[in-house]
Structure formats: C-alpha cells, structure tokens
Design a protein around this motif. Structure first.
Motif, short mmCIF file in Angstrom:
data_model
loop_
_atom_site.label_atom_id
_atom_site.label_comp_id
_atom_site.label_asym_id
_atom_site.label_seq_id
_atom_site.Cartn_x
_atom_site.Cartn_y
_atom_site.Cartn_z
N UNK A 184 0.51 -0.88 0.18
CA UNK A 184 -0.33 0.26 -0.05
C UNK A 184 1.45 1.44 0.17
N UNK A 185 1.89 1.61 0.96
CA UNK A 185 2.63 2.84 0.66
C UNK A 185 3.66 2.79 -0.19
N UNK A 186 3.46 1.89 -1.19
CA UNK A 186 4.18 2.21 -2.47
C UNK A 186 3.13 3.47 -3.68
N UNK A 187 2.70 4.12 -2.86
CA UNK A 187 1.88 5.26 -4.25
C UNK A 187 0.28 4.82 -4.44
N UNK A 188 0.05 3.42 -3.19
CA UNK A 188 -0.92 3.01 -3.56
C UNK A 188 -2.34 3.92 -2.17
N UNK A 189 -3.04 5.11 -2.51
CA UNK A 189 -3.93 5.76 -1.45
C UNK A 189 -4.70 5.14 -0.47
N UNK A 190 -4.78 5.19 1.15
CA UNK A 190 -5.18 4.23 1.78
C UNK A 190 -6.66 4.18 1.27
N UNK A 191 -7.56 4.92 1.24
CA UNK A 191 -8.37 4.57 0.90
C UNK A 191 -9.61 3.98 1.57
N UNK A 192 -10.05 4.79 2.81
CA UNK A 192 -10.23 3.87 4.10
C UNK A 192 -9.83 2.42 4.11
N UNK A 193 -8.89 1.86 3.91
CA UNK A 193 -8.36 0.44 4.18
C UNK A 193 -8.09 -0.66 2.89
N UNK A 194 -8.62 -0.03 1.55
CA UNK A 194 -8.67 -1.35 0.34
C UNK A 194 -9.16 -0.59 -0.58
N UNK A 195 -9.28 -0.84 -2.27
CA UNK A 195 -8.20 -1.86 -1.87
C UNK A 195 -6.44 -2.02 -2.06
N UNK A 196 -6.03 -2.59 -1.75
CA UNK A 196 -4.36 -2.22 -1.48
C UNK A 196 -3.90 -3.87 -1.74
N UNK A 197 -2.49 -3.81 -2.45
CA UNK A 197 -2.34 -5.28 -3.11
C UNK A 197 -1.90 -5.94 -1.51
N UNK A 198 -1.77 -6.93 -1.08
CA UNK A 198 -1.32 -7.69 -0.47
C UNK A 198 -0.28 -8.62 -1.83
N UNK A 199 1.35 -8.93 -0.49
CA UNK A 199 1.70 -9.08 -1.77
C UNK A 199 2.41 -11.01 -0.76
N UNK A 200 2.64 -11.79 -1.24
CA UNK A 200 3.70 -13.61 -0.91
C UNK A 200 4.85 -13.91 -1.58
N UNK A 201 5.67 -13.72 -0.81
CA UNK A 201 6.77 -14.65 -1.43
C UNK A 201 7.15 -15.10 -0.68
N UNK A 202 8.13 -16.49 -1.63
CA UNK A 202 8.03 -17.78 -1.40
C UNK A 202 9.21 -17.91 -1.33
N UNK A 203 10.24 -18.87 -0.40
CA UNK A 203 11.49 -19.91 -0.86
C UNK A 203 11.40 -21.37 -1.68
N UNK A 204 13.11 -21.44 -2.33
CA UNK A 204 12.35 -22.24 -3.29
C UNK A 204 11.95 -23.35 -3.27
N UNK A 205 11.12 -24.42 -3.73
CA UNK A 205 10.58 -25.31 -3.62
C UNK A 205 9.35 -25.06 -3.03
N UNK A 206 8.91 -24.31 -2.94
CA UNK A 206 7.20 -23.67 -2.26
C UNK A 206 6.69 -22.56 -3.11
N UNK A 207 7.41 -23.33 -4.44
CA UNK A 207 5.89 -22.14 -5.45
C UNK A 207 5.59 -22.31 -6.22
N UNK A 208 5.41 -23.94 -6.20
CA UNK A 208 3.63 -24.47 -6.19
C UNK A 208 2.93 -24.43 -5.65
N UNK A 209 3.35 -23.85 -4.08
CA UNK A 209 1.89 -24.04 -3.31
C UNK A 209 1.02 -22.39 -3.76
N UNK A 210 2.00 -21.51 -4.03
CA UNK A 210 1.45 -20.07 -4.10
C UNK A 210 0.25 -19.94 -4.14
N UNK A 211 -0.66 -19.31 -3.34
CA UNK A 211 -2.01 -18.64 -4.02
C UNK A 211 -2.27 -18.12 -5.08
N UNK A 212 -3.31 -17.97 -6.13
CA UNK A 212 -3.26 -17.01 -6.43
C UNK A 212 -2.88 -16.56 -8.04
N UNK A 213 -2.29 -15.38 -8.06
CA UNK A 213 -1.53 -15.26 -9.62
C UNK A 213 -0.03 -15.49 -9.55
#
Length: 972
Positions: free
Chosen positions: A272-301
C-alpha cells in the motif's frame, strides 16, 4: 398551452441510463423482432420463471443526473476528515505520483482490462505484474513472489494454510507474534477456527513457546514499532521442523536486511505505501514471496516468462492459474482474483523512484521518526523502543486520550494504544509542520527543541535502526528500475505497456460469468477525491461520517435488490464473500448445537471456488449431479439430502445456472434443502440476469454473495480490485463478519474479520453507490432486460454456426450463452483455443474458454454494448466458422490454417512467408466490416508456449541477455 418542453422534461431528456445501455430503441426493436418478441417485458416474461418473479418494483431512490451524482459524492467525501494519518498499523499516507495516478489508476486502458487469461493480448499488464513480483522478490530476498493478494491480513492467512500444505514434517499450532498487526491476528484466527487449526499468540522476543508447532509468523517491524531480529526465531523454528513466515514492511526493507537472507520460508505484507492511497482500508495489493520448493503451493496469480511461436519472449500466467476449476475442493486456495490494478500502481511507483528513490523516501520517513523520538525524549517522555523504523509508542500515563484528542484538533490522527500509551507512525507525507503539531499535542513546545528546532535535532540525532539489521543485500538491480525516472520516460513506458493490451476501451470483452460492462467516468472519478482516498481505516468514527453514510446506504440498497435483510461489504473479493456466507451458515448451525452439520452440496457445474470455499469453511463437499440439459438433478439432490439429513449444512447453487440458463426448479431445490435442515447459498455471480426481476432472498436463498465488480460496475482492473458483499436473511445476520478495530463498537465482537480493514475495499464503494443512484430502479431493471436481450440475440445469430449448449424455458438463455465447439473439434481438429486466438485477429477479446464445460465458449455481451459492436462480434464468429469449414473441406490442415497460426503479429507483414494462407487473410480477415481501418489491434506476440514456461519457470524480470538466443518452441 405552451408548445415547448418544460424544465422538468428537459432535465430528464438525457438520463444516464441511455449512456450506460448501449442499445437504442430502434436497436432493441430490431433485436426483439429477430427473437420474435414485441417488447422487453414480453421477453423477460418468457425467460424468467414466473414462480420467482418479484411482485413489486425495486424500492430505490429516484435516479440522479451525472452532475447531481457527482455533487452528492463530493458532499459525502467532504464529510470525511482524513487529516494527517499517523495511526500506522500497516496503513500509511503515501504520494501517488501524478503520472501514475492519471495514467494507471484513472486510465481506462488499465482499469477496464480483464484478468490476463489470454496472454497474447495482455502483455502490458503482465510485464507490470512481473515488475511487481520482482520488487517483492528483491526486497524480501526470496526467489518467487506472486502477482498480489487481497491485503496483508489475508496474505498472512494464506501463508498459514501454505505452511500446512508445504510442511509435511511438522504438526501442531501456528504461532503468531504478539506484536503482529492486530487485524492480521484476527483474520488468521477467523480462517484457522473454521479449518481446525490451532493458533497461539506469543511474545516472540521471549522465544518460541514449548511443544509442537507447524509454523511461526513474526512481524518485521512490529505493530508497536519494535524491530525484532527475525533470525533467531527463524532458526528456532527450523530446528523444530516448522516453517517461518515474516510479515514485512516493503518500505522498511529498503533499509532493513531482507527476511529471505535470514532464512525465512515465506514473506507476506502489503504494498500500500508504494503509492496506493489509503482508501479507508482498500483496495490494496497484498504480497507473498516464497523460498525455493514452495512456489507450486503459492495461492493466487503467478506471472511467468515463456516464449511465443517465433521464440520471442512472452509473459503469461503460470502453474496454478484458475486451479480451483481443476482441483476444486483440493485447491490450495479459494482466491480467484488479485489486486492487479493496485499492484501495477505499486510496481510503477518502484519503477519511477528506483532503488535510490525508494531508499531516500524510507530514510526520510525514518529520520522524521528519529527526530520526533529525540524531541519527545528530551521533553521527559518515555518511548517504548529504542530501535524502530517509523513507529513510536510514547508513554503518557493517564493522558493518552487527551493527547490523541489534541492531535485530532490539530488535524493529526494518532493511535490510542491504551489509556497510557500513544502510537505515532511517520510516512512519506510527514513534514516539519507535522512534527510541530505532534509535539504540540503532547504539550511539548516547539521552541523547547532549540533555536533551530527540528533541524537542530536532525544534526545530532543518530538513526534508530539496529546496527546488525541494516540492509546490505542489493535490490531492484534490473534495468527497468533505472530507466524511467523522468516523467517523460515514465509516461511513455506506461503508454507503451497499455498499448499492448486489449481492454474495454478498445472493444467488447464478451466474457461469460464476468460481466464486463461499462465503468462510467462519473462513477470512477469520486474514487480520487481526498475525502475517500486519504482516510485511514482506523480513523475515529466521527472523522468517517461520509463513509458511514455511503456504506449504510449501499448496504441498504443491496439488501433491497436481493431480498435479504442484512448486508456486509467487508469481503473484498467474491471468494471472500463466498467464505463469509458459508461461515455465517456454519455459525448459525453451531449456535443451535448442530456442530455435526458440515456437509455442503455443490452441483457438478458449479464455479470451482465454491468447493474450495466450502473446505475453507470447515465443510465436506458432496457433489450433486447435473441432468443432460444442465440443470441440477433433483432426484440426485433428494437422495443426497436424505443421505445427509443429519449432517447437511448447505447447498451452494448459482442462479441463473452456471450454464447461463434460468432453471425453473430453483424454488423446489430450495424447499428440498430446507426440508432436510440445510441452508441455501445462492452464488450471486449472475445477478445481472435477475436485478429488478427476481430476488434470491425471496425465492428461497438464505445467503448470497454479490460481485460489485460485475453487476455493480466496479472495474475489473486486469484481475482486481473487486468487492464481494455478503447478504443474508435475518437469522444469519448475527454471523456476519466483525472486526476488532471496527469504528462501530457493536461490530467488534463476533465471528471475526475476513478482511484486514473493517469495510474491506471501501475506497471503491463510491463506484457502485454512483451506479445505483444514476440508474434508479427502472434503469437497473431495464439494464437486466437489455443484457438478456443481447445474450439471446447473440445465441440466435450464432446458433446455426455454433450450437448453443443450454437454454431455459422457451429456448431462451439468461444473460450469457455457451457456444459448443466440441463437435467441430472432433470433426476438424480445430480447438476452442484456436477460435479464441483467431478472434484476436478480428479485433476481439475471446469469450470465456472451457468453463463451465471444456471445449466451449461462454459469451456475455452485457447491456453496455451497442448493436454494431454485437453484430461485429457475431460476424467475426461466423467468419471463423467459415474458416473452420475450409479446414473440414481439406483446404487446410488444422496446423496449416490461420486458426492455428493466430494471433498474427505485425511482424508477419515482412520477411519470408511460407504459410498456406495469404498474409492479408492472416492480419485482415474477411467477413467483418471495417477490418481494414487504421485502428486495428496488433497483438505484440504470437501464440505463447505455455508448457515451455512451466518447464522453465521464470517469475521475475529477466535480463535482456537471457533471451538473446531464445530456445525454439518446445526446446529446453
């Protein structure tokens, strides 16, 4: 009598409904004649089963003009008081660079785009998402990041379930840092309770609790501002075969060492703090990164790099794309969308500022916190922590309320931690004036900081970052983050990327189940108003009166149009709305002592997220058969209900059906389930075929989720944002989502939070509010009828060329139709993919492919398209059928046909040509009027090799040299 029009008549001469609906009276008459009906009402009487028709018109306010609607929303926004938000807790004031605000957030070429399932016409936003993944991967120090999640709280909950899937060695509870964001703790607890996962909240500064554990989450920096070194916690977790999750602040990671370098397995957070307005809570882009071996368990896109048919670099969605439709109740997540538009904003913020710019913003943010800390300390106040990034906790025994109130009077929002403690978070927007006001609120005279005031302190105070945690590893070294720092460069980069994509600003996107309708400018403009964009989600209720009115009115209108009693807009995606509805059913059964009721019946044709959501709600999925005509098999339903009479919790059914037809048995279905003690969940994905004509809450539904990004005009944004409100009958109302930090005290205790913010993605609610106010009851009803007319017109025009798979009474479809390509594939070898890619050459986005039936196309024209565009699409499909017939006649093989060669890029106009069809036919196909116009859409890449990309997984920005000598198709 006067022969001129009255002012009232003139005011009503150009209603918004005529701007929103693309078909004029003559078009409607022509289309009705094609179908054999005299009026829209006659068509709807034939299509919609009489047993579910509403007896009365919708009770909604009279429609307003565009000018009046805009003025009303400005007034509502003005009654919010954003002030200078220094509350923190994962939400921070930021500056959206105007070049990004105007050319991404407010640009229809970005916000009207669809999820990039057709990668050849989505290369711009796929590159932007790859940039996002690179930013996240670099800053967190892990090799693979996804293309965004819904918010930080849900990202942490997804990490918890990933830990359970990815760590087969360990068992036991999931441990959460007591200094984690409070909303994150609550969202994780809500999810865990339904799935039977034990949660332990512990002060990790004292080490991990004894006993078994599956994983641990540490906040870095903590909600209190404390910076706990994650390394010892990570090491201790590994010694006990547990996975370590770090929830991290991306801006802080430009100064603090990456969690990945310390051994973290998963890192989550918000951009969110990378240029996305507060918008009273959203929409904001959450993120997830994983170590090698876990990439095939990643949710989302997950965006990956592949090659096209000519060996050129090309981007596409990788691995688990729409896995819900394949794995259903075995899916790793029910997430079927992301926050693409906001992820693009965040990625472009990083591109525009580059690594040095980001570091400068972070350093400035930290310096203001350090200077403020010294000033408060010199005034005799005690701070909670010596080491911090941007957040302070200040001890003011017995005076916290007074300090917060004093700051509010000065336009500053501080955090009331408890009666003795005040929280303060600095940000990109903090200035010297801000610090002066904060000091004044604490009763510290600015003059007491010395002759030079803040600047004098700045000269002598040291940074407050722990020495051993200062960042040493590099980040954002790819050239894209050093090439676009002037506004001219940035403007051209954004234009270049958007020009590669096909969005609604180019033409119709006839996607079944997705309702890609007009997102009117009048609806979109208020989102950027400061009163809506700049308010912190945990601001005092008295500072959010405008949002309170907006939410109350919108929830009331949604209850009216659906026939339910209560609505919650907290779920920030359709998947979350599904989960909220099922959790309400679960809570209701448990409140009656029916803990054993845990079976969820799901028709075989259902959207894949239904099964995944049921499992996440702690239910067991039992599939109900479908009949040959696509309807739910009531005999099988009765048998399943009888078998599970003691443990039946619910049925999930989409209406109109997933097959795009009005099933006349829906009321009987509801009665059968109710007779066996179950609740009826009506998926609201297809509400665009019901609005104004039938209400799920009246014909038997107990709960529904809605998709505001479908029926109510929130744009898809390339795959997000969305809002998935949940609507319930009165007996389920006590089990709607709650939130521990909700501005309304009576909504703080209960079933728990599903989204990180109390009102989810509140910042885009003005869009749907505006749509309803602009259309009014009659306009919404007319839109439904027009959408049904358009779908049936398409079905009639194309039915002789591509069989329409399912219809309802009178041979009519609802607002979408399924075109069956399977017979043609069997006879000719031409596939549904070939038809979809060939449509690109004709200037169209493909319909939905192979859902809900493999080998088919689901078409939904919506009410917003004009007849010329609908006819152009039909002409294109008929021309493509002609090309298939030429394959059937032996003129081409499938492999040598323009269908298999599609889509054709501009590059085919030069160089050697050895194909069995002409260049002109390739790029200027016949049979569609205007195909030689100069505004032809040129796909930037040819058909993409999906298998190559999965075998050679690259999910961050690759250097140019990596593709200097690309392997040919199928090579490794």
């Amino acid at each position: 009598m006067s022969d001129h029009l009255s002012l009232t008549e003139l005011d009503a001469a150009l209603p918004f409904v005529d701007r929103h609906i693309g078909l004029g009276p003559d078009d409607v008459a022509r289309m009705l004649a094609t179908l054999g009906y005299a009026s829209l009402e006659e068509l709807m009487a034939a299509a919609v089963p009489g047993g579910i028709r509403s007896a009365e018109a919708l009770d909604l306010p009279a429609p307003l003009t565009e000018a009046a609607t805009a003025a009303a929303l400005r007034q509502i926004a003005a009654s919010n008081r954003p002030g200078e938000p220094m509350i923190g807790l994962g939400y921070h004031a930021t500056i959206t660079p105007p070049v990004i605000r105007r050319n991404v957030l407010e640009d229809p070429s970005w916000y009207t785009a669809y999820t990039p399932y057709q990668p050849e016409i989505s290369q711009g936003r796929l590159e932007a998402l790859l940039n996002f993944q690179t930013v996240v991967g670099d800053l967190t120090g892990l090799p693979t990041a996804n293309a965004s999640l819904l918010d930080e709280g849900t990202a942490a909950a997804e990490a918890m379930t990933l830990v359970r899937r990815g760590n087969r060695k360990a068992s036991g509870p999931f441990v959460i840092d007591a200094d984690a964001l409070p909303q994150t703790i609550e969202v994780v607890r809500t999810r865990a309770e339904a799935m039977g996962i034990e949660i332990v909240v512990a002060d990790l500064a004292r080490g991990l609790p004894d006993g078994e554990l599956s994983g641990v989450l540490v906040q870095y920096p903590g909600a209190s501002g404390r910076i706990l070194d994650p390394a010892p916690v990570i090491a201790a977790a590994r010694e006990r075969d547990a996975l370590a999750v770090v929830a991290a602040d991306l801006l802080a990671l430009t100064l603090l060492e990456s969690p990945g370098s310390m051994g973290a397995d998963i890192v989550v957070g918000s951009s969110q703090r990378f240029g996305v307005p507060l918008f009273y809570g959203g929409p904001h882009a959450g993120y997830m990164s994983v170590a090698a071996g876990l990439e095939r368990h990643l949710p989302g896109r997950l965006v990956g790099v592949s090659i096209d048919v000519d060996g050129n670099r090309a981007y596409r969605l990788a691995l688990q794309t729409r896995e819900q439709h394949i794995r259903r109740d075995k899916a790793t997540s029910n997430i079927c969308t992301a926050q693409v538009l906001l992820a693009v904003v965040a990625s472009m913020y990083a591109v525009y500022h580059g690594p040095e710019g980001l570091k400068a913003i972070a350093t400035r943010t930290h310096r203001y916190a350090a200077v403020l800390a010294r000033a408060l300390s010199e005034a005799g106040l005690t701070l909670g922590h010596e080491a911090f990034f941007d957040t302070l906790q200040v001890q003011v025994p017995g005076r916290a309320d007074a300090v917060v109130a004093s700051a509010r009077a000065l336009g500053i929002q501080l955090r009331l931690v408890d009666a003795d403690t005040v929280g303060i978070s600095t940000s990109e927007t903090t200035t010297r004036s801000t610090i002066d006001s904060v000091l004044k609120a604490f009763g510290v005279a600015t003059g007491s900081t010395g002759e030079g005031g803040i600047d004098e302190i700045d000269q002598v105070v040291a940074d407050a970052l722990p020495t051993g945690l200062r960042r040493e590893t590099p980040y954002l070294t790819h050239e894209v983050f050093s090439s676009h720092h002037s506004e001219t460069q940035m403007l051209r980069y954004l234009r270049r990327l958007s020009g590669r994509d096909y969005a609604l600003d180019r033409g119709m996107i006839p996607l079944g189940s997705c309702t890609m309708k007009l997102n009117a400018t009048t609806e979109m403009e208020p989102v950027s108003l400061p009163g809506f964009a700049d308010l912190h989600p945990f601001a005092p209720a008295e500072d959010a009166q405008g949002y309170r009115r907006l939410v109350d009115e919108l929830e009331g209108w949604l209850a009216e149009v659906t026939g339910y009693d209560r609505v919650s807009i907290q779920p920030n995606a359709g998947s979350q709305g599904e989960l909220a509805g099922l959790l309400a059913i679960r809570g209701y059964h448990h409140s009656r002592g029916d803990q054993k009721r845990d079976v969820c019946l799901i028709p075989s044709s259902a959207h894949g997220t239904n099964a995944a959501s049921a499992v996440m709600a702690g239910m067991k999925v039992v599939v109900v058969k479908g009949t040959d005509d696509g309807t739910v098999d009531l005999d099988d339903l009765r048998a399943k209900c009888a078998k599970h009479a003691d443990d039946l919790a619910a049925i999930m059914v989409t209406y109109p059906s997933t097959h795009g037809a009005y099933e006349h048995t829906i009321s009987e279905l509801c009665e059968i389930v109710h007779a066996h003690g179950g609740q009826v969940y009506v998926d609201g994905a297809n509400l665009n075929a019901l609005l104004g004509y039938a209400k799920p809450g009246e014909f038997g539904g107990d709960v529904s989720h809605l998709n505001l990004h479908k029926t109510f005009c929130i744009p898809h944004g390339g795959g997000g944002p969305g809002v998935g409100p949940v609507a319930v009958r009165a007996h389920l109302a006590p089990f709607l989502p709650t939130h521990a930090l909700h501005p309304e005290a009576d909504k703080r205790v209960g079933i728990g939070a599903l989204s990180a913010a109390p009102y989810g993605s509140a910042g885009i609610l003005p869009i749907s509010w505006a749509y309803i106010r602009l259309m009014g009851a009659a306009g919404l009803t007319r839109a439904t009828a027009t959408a049904v007319l358009a779908a049936n017109y398409v079905a009639r025009r194309l039915g002789d060329h591509f069989p329409v798979l399912y219809t309802g009474q009178g041979g009519l479809v609802a607002h979408e139709c399924i075109l069956d390509v399977r017979g043609l594939t069997k006879d000719t070898g031409v596939t549904v993919d070939d038809v979809a890619k060939r449509l690109v050459d004709y200037g169209f986005h493909a319909p939905t492919m192979s859902f809900p039936v493999a080998g088919t196309l689901m078409v939904e024209p919506t009410e917003s398209e004009d007849l010329a565009e609908i006819d152009r699409f039909c002409d294109a499909m008929i021309a493509i059928r002609g090309e298939i017939d030429r394959v059937a006649a032996g003129e081409w093989t499938p492999e040598s046909s323009p269908l298999r060669g599609a889509p054709h890029t501009a590059r085919v106009l030069v160089g050697e040509w050895d194909r069995a069809y002409s260049r002109e036919l390739a790029v200027f196909p016949t049979g569609v009027s205007g195909h030689l116009t100069g505004d032809k859409y040129w796909p930037p890449v040819g058909r993409i090799d999906q298998a190559y990309g999965d075998r050679n997984l690259v999910c961050s920005c690759p250097p140019i040299e990596a593709f200097a000598e690309s392997a040919g198709p199928g090579e490794e």
